[in-house]
Design an enzyme around this catalytic site. Sequence first.
Site, mmCIF file in Angstrom:
data_model
loop_
_atom_site.group_PDB
_atom_site.id
_atom_site.type_symbol
_atom_site.label_atom_id
_atom_site.label_comp_id
_atom_site.label_asym_id
_atom_site.label_seq_id
_atom_site.Cartn_x
_atom_site.Cartn_y
_atom_site.Cartn_z
ATOM 1 N N ASN A 44 -6.117 -2.686 2.639
ATOM 2 C CA ASN A 44 -6.121 -4.134 2.752
ATOM 3 C C ASN A 44 -7.554 -4.626 2.855
ATOM 4 O O ASN A 44 -8.387 -4.002 3.509
ATOM 5 C CB ASN A 44 -5.354 -4.585 3.997
ATOM 6 C CG ASN A 44 -3.858 -4.471 3.841
ATOM 7 O OD1 ASN A 44 -3.335 -4.358 2.737
ATOM 8 N ND2 ASN A 44 -3.147 -4.505 4.946
ATOM 9 N N ARG A 53 0.830 -1.215 0.000
ATOM 10 C CA ARG A 53 0.000 0.000 0.000
ATOM 11 C C ARG A 53 0.861 1.259 0.000
ATOM 12 O O ARG A 53 0.575 2.215 -0.714
ATOM 13 C CB ARG A 53 -0.936 0.016 1.206
ATOM 14 C CG ARG A 53 -2.031 -1.033 1.132
ATOM 15 C CD ARG A 53 -2.842 -1.085 2.407
ATOM 16 N NE ARG A 53 -1.952 -1.411 3.521
ATOM 17 C CZ ARG A 53 -2.163 -1.077 4.784
ATOM 18 N NH1 ARG A 53 -3.231 -0.390 5.126
ATOM 19 N NH2 ARG A 53 -1.313 -1.428 5.731
#
Length: 92
Positions: A38, A20
């Site tokens: 996530n 990320r």
Amino acid sequence: MAKVCIAAYVYGVVQGVGFRYSTQRQALALGVTGYARNCDDGSVEVVAYGEQQAVEQLMEWIKQGGPRGARVDRLLTEPYPATPFETFKIRY
């Protein structure tokens, strides 16, 4: 150039490897806004908004495997309602 918004679902080894954060850095460098988060199934959702070429470059970077330590097995993309975001954020 036209602005586009894409939702991408990234499967493989993409959690716990900085995926990320690396995606955020790449997106900001390309001038793309949106977010990465996530998902409970082990995937990462990426929503990217910006110039078509920049969003395509971000998707290509993801397809190539993203950051070191990550492994992208599958990338699914779909149109997402055009949503101008202020920046590219990590969502929890």
